[in-house]
Scaffold this motif. Structure first.
Motif, mmCIF file in Angstrom:
data_model
loop_
_atom_site.group_PDB
_atom_site.id
_atom_site.type_symbol
_atom_site.label_atom_id
_atom_site.label_comp_id
_atom_site.label_asym_id
_atom_site.label_seq_id
_atom_site.Cartn_x
_atom_site.Cartn_y
_atom_site.Cartn_z
ATOM 1 N N UNK A 36 0.810 -1.800 -9.063
ATOM 2 C CA UNK A 36 0.456 -2.365 -7.757
ATOM 3 C C UNK A 36 0.926 -1.407 -6.672
ATOM 4 N N UNK A 37 0.013 -1.016 -5.798
ATOM 5 C CA UNK A 37 0.339 -0.116 -4.688
ATOM 6 C C UNK A 37 0.041 -0.813 -3.374
ATOM 7 N N UNK A 38 0.520 -0.214 -2.299
ATOM 8 C CA UNK A 38 0.260 -0.762 -0.975
ATOM 9 C C UNK A 38 1.326 -0.307 -0.006
ATOM 10 N N UNK A 39 1.067 -0.511 1.273
ATOM 11 C CA UNK A 39 2.025 -0.123 2.300
ATOM 12 C C UNK A 39 3.267 -1.007 2.226
ATOM 13 N N UNK A 40 4.345 -0.559 2.856
ATOM 14 C CA UNK A 40 5.520 -1.410 3.010
ATOM 15 C C UNK A 40 5.127 -2.668 3.782
ATOM 16 N N UNK A 41 5.589 -3.815 3.290
ATOM 17 C CA UNK A 41 5.268 -5.071 3.954
ATOM 18 C C UNK A 41 3.951 -5.683 3.534
ATOM 19 N N UNK A 178 3.933 -3.061 -12.644
ATOM 20 C CA UNK A 178 4.861 -2.220 -11.884
ATOM 21 C C UNK A 178 4.436 -2.112 -10.427
ATOM 22 N N UNK A 179 5.421 -2.169 -9.534
ATOM 23 C CA UNK A 179 5.211 -1.795 -8.138
ATOM 24 C C UNK A 179 5.885 -0.450 -7.949
ATOM 25 N N UNK A 180 5.153 0.507 -7.366
ATOM 26 C CA UNK A 180 5.742 1.835 -7.197
ATOM 27 C C UNK A 180 5.191 2.509 -5.952
ATOM 28 N N UNK A 181 6.038 3.355 -5.317
ATOM 29 C CA UNK A 181 5.632 4.049 -4.093
ATOM 30 C C UNK A 181 4.672 5.193 -4.376
ATOM 31 N N UNK A 182 4.968 5.975 -5.427
ATOM 32 C CA UNK A 182 4.139 7.132 -5.748
ATOM 33 C C UNK A 182 3.652 7.033 -7.182
ATOM 34 N N UNK A 183 2.634 7.843 -7.496
ATOM 35 C CA UNK A 183 2.012 7.738 -8.806
ATOM 36 C C UNK A 183 2.058 9.039 -9.587
ATOM 37 N N UNK A 184 2.704 10.040 -9.012
ATOM 38 C CA UNK A 184 2.784 11.323 -9.694
ATOM 39 C C UNK A 184 3.485 11.174 -11.037
ATOM 40 N N UNK A 185 4.611 10.424 -11.055
ATOM 41 C CA UNK A 185 5.407 10.300 -12.280
ATOM 42 C C UNK A 185 4.779 9.354 -13.295
ATOM 43 N N UNK A 186 4.044 8.341 -12.830
ATOM 44 C CA UNK A 186 3.610 7.274 -13.737
ATOM 45 C C UNK A 186 2.110 7.296 -13.998
ATOM 46 N N UNK A 187 1.472 8.419 -13.714
ATOM 47 C CA UNK A 187 0.009 8.470 -13.769
ATOM 48 C C UNK A 187 -0.538 8.148 -15.157
ATOM 49 N N UNK A 188 0.250 8.387 -16.213
ATOM 50 C CA UNK A 188 -0.232 8.147 -17.572
ATOM 51 C C UNK A 188 -0.075 6.695 -18.006
ATOM 52 N N UNK A 189 0.620 5.890 -17.216
ATOM 53 C CA UNK A 189 0.949 4.531 -17.656
ATOM 54 C C UNK A 189 -0.156 3.508 -17.404
ATOM 55 N N UNK A 190 -0.683 3.385 -16.174
ATOM 56 C CA UNK A 190 -1.504 2.200 -15.890
ATOM 57 C C UNK A 190 -2.892 2.196 -16.526
ATOM 58 N N UNK A 191 -3.264 1.015 -17.054
ATOM 59 C CA UNK A 191 -4.648 0.755 -17.462
ATOM 60 C C UNK A 191 -5.443 0.233 -16.271
ATOM 61 N N UNK A 192 -4.708 -0.305 -15.300
ATOM 62 C CA UNK A 192 -5.349 -1.031 -14.205
ATOM 63 C C UNK A 192 -4.557 -0.790 -12.925
ATOM 64 N N UNK A 193 -5.270 -0.650 -11.827
ATOM 65 C CA UNK A 193 -4.641 -0.381 -10.536
ATOM 66 C C UNK A 193 -5.023 -1.482 -9.549
ATOM 67 N N UNK A 194 -4.006 -2.035 -8.887
ATOM 68 C CA UNK A 194 -4.212 -3.003 -7.818
ATOM 69 C C UNK A 194 -3.675 -2.408 -6.526
ATOM 70 N N UNK A 195 -4.376 -2.627 -5.436
ATOM 71 C CA UNK A 195 -3.869 -2.231 -4.122
ATOM 72 C C UNK A 195 -3.809 -3.479 -3.253
ATOM 73 N N UNK A 196 -2.649 -3.695 -2.648
ATOM 74 C CA UNK A 196 -2.435 -4.889 -1.826
ATOM 75 C C UNK A 196 -2.326 -4.503 -0.358
ATOM 76 N N UNK A 197 -2.902 -5.329 0.491
ATOM 77 C CA UNK A 197 -2.802 -5.150 1.937
ATOM 78 C C UNK A 197 -2.819 -6.527 2.587
ATOM 79 N N UNK A 198 -1.829 -6.780 3.433
ATOM 80 C CA UNK A 198 -1.733 -8.040 4.173
ATOM 81 C C UNK A 198 -1.820 -9.249 3.252
ATOM 82 N N UNK A 199 -1.095 -9.168 2.128
ATOM 83 C CA UNK A 199 -0.981 -10.312 1.239
ATOM 84 C C UNK A 199 -2.182 -10.590 0.369
#
Length: 281
Positions: A36-41, A178-199
């Motif tokens: 799960x990615x997204x801006x702070x807040x 997983x929630x993470x700020x960057x994806x350089x280190x974990x690029x091999x892990x996710x099968x699926x990507x979610x992006x959250x904005x304003x809940x």
């Protein structure tokens, strides 16, 4: 048929007048790894805490499969909740008693070469994180929630952490969110990507298909309005356009050099303000 291990329906959380989570409905499948990615807040941590039963939502339903009792749910964050006055051995004994673990697997903890009589509070941030993960792995969790933990670990221990998570997925078909700020280190892990904005989730895609759906164009001139641009960056006299959803017909109708981009660039594109603004219009 793939089994849903967790289902979320109409989840809402408010803090004061702010909607932190805004009517989220989503499912997670057994054995999948989700980032799960997204801006702070944006609501990422609040969402994960609701799933892990750390906080209660104001409204909505979270339901786990019958194969997932509470002791098979793991949660780890950068705000570690460990009994720091315990020794390493006392922490293992306490965790074993609480979660009724008969055959505690100390493989990961042993790799840290810790003194069993050492106080937990004397461990480095990275060692505490790996130690905490070792405790959780001994539960053989069906689902593991990891909240923004990678950045507190040094590169060596970070690699150990990620290897342990990948091994957990491979050996036990554990679902990892997983929630993470960057994806350089974990690029091999996710099968699926979610992006959250304003809940809310503004993107929910399988990683294998996402690369084909999003391309980058570098050009001096503006691209045609018919090409769906979700994010644009300008540098000197060149412009970068992130195209989503990409269609192969664009190559014929609007000839350009449509470039593949890595997961880190994809996520940066999707948390760009222009995309969110367009979605809200």
């Amino acid at each position: 048929m793939t089994e849903n291990i967790a289902e979320v329906e109409n989840l809402k959380v408010r803090i004061g007048r702010n909607k932190v989570l805004d009517n989220i409905s989503i499912q997670f499948q057994k054995g999948e790894s989700v980032v799960i990615a997204g801006k702070n807040g944006a609501g990422k941590t609040t969402f994960l805490k609701c799933l892990a039963n750390v906080i209660l939502p104001d409204q909505g339903r979270i339901e786990f499969s019958e194969t997932v009792p509470q002791e098979k749910i793991g949660y780890i964050s950068d705000q570690l909740s460990l009994f720091e006055n315990y020794t390493v051995k006392q922490g293992i004994d306490f965790h074993s008693a609480v979660y009724r673990i008969q055959d505690f697997d100390t493989t990961l903890i042993n790799e840290l070469n810790l003194n069993l009589n050492q106080k937990i509070k004397s461990l480095s941030a990275g060692e505490r994180t790996l130690y905490h993960l070792g405790l959780i792995l001994a539960q053989k969790p069906e689902i593991l929630f990891v909240d923004e933990i990678i950045h507190v670990i040094d590169p060596y221990l970070r690699e150990k952490f990620l290897e342990a998570v990948i091994d957990l997925i491979d050996r036990f078909q554990t679902t990892v969110v997983m929630v993470n700020h960057t994806f350089t280190e974990i690029e091999k892990i996710p099968d699926r990507v979610l992006v959250m904005e304003k809940g809310q989730f503004i993107l929910d895609e399988k990683t294998e298909s996402l690369g084909g759906k999003l391309k980058k164009v570098v050009a001096k001139e503006e691209i045609p309005e018919e090409v769906p641009c979700i994010f644009k960056r300008e540098a000197s006299y060149l412009k970068e356009y992130f195209i989503y959803p990409f269609d192969e017909e664009f190559r014929k109708k609007f000839p350009n050099d449509y470039k593949d981009i890595n997961l880190n660039e994809i996520i940066k594109a999707f948390i760009g303000g222009q995309y969110v603004k367009e979605r809200n219009q």
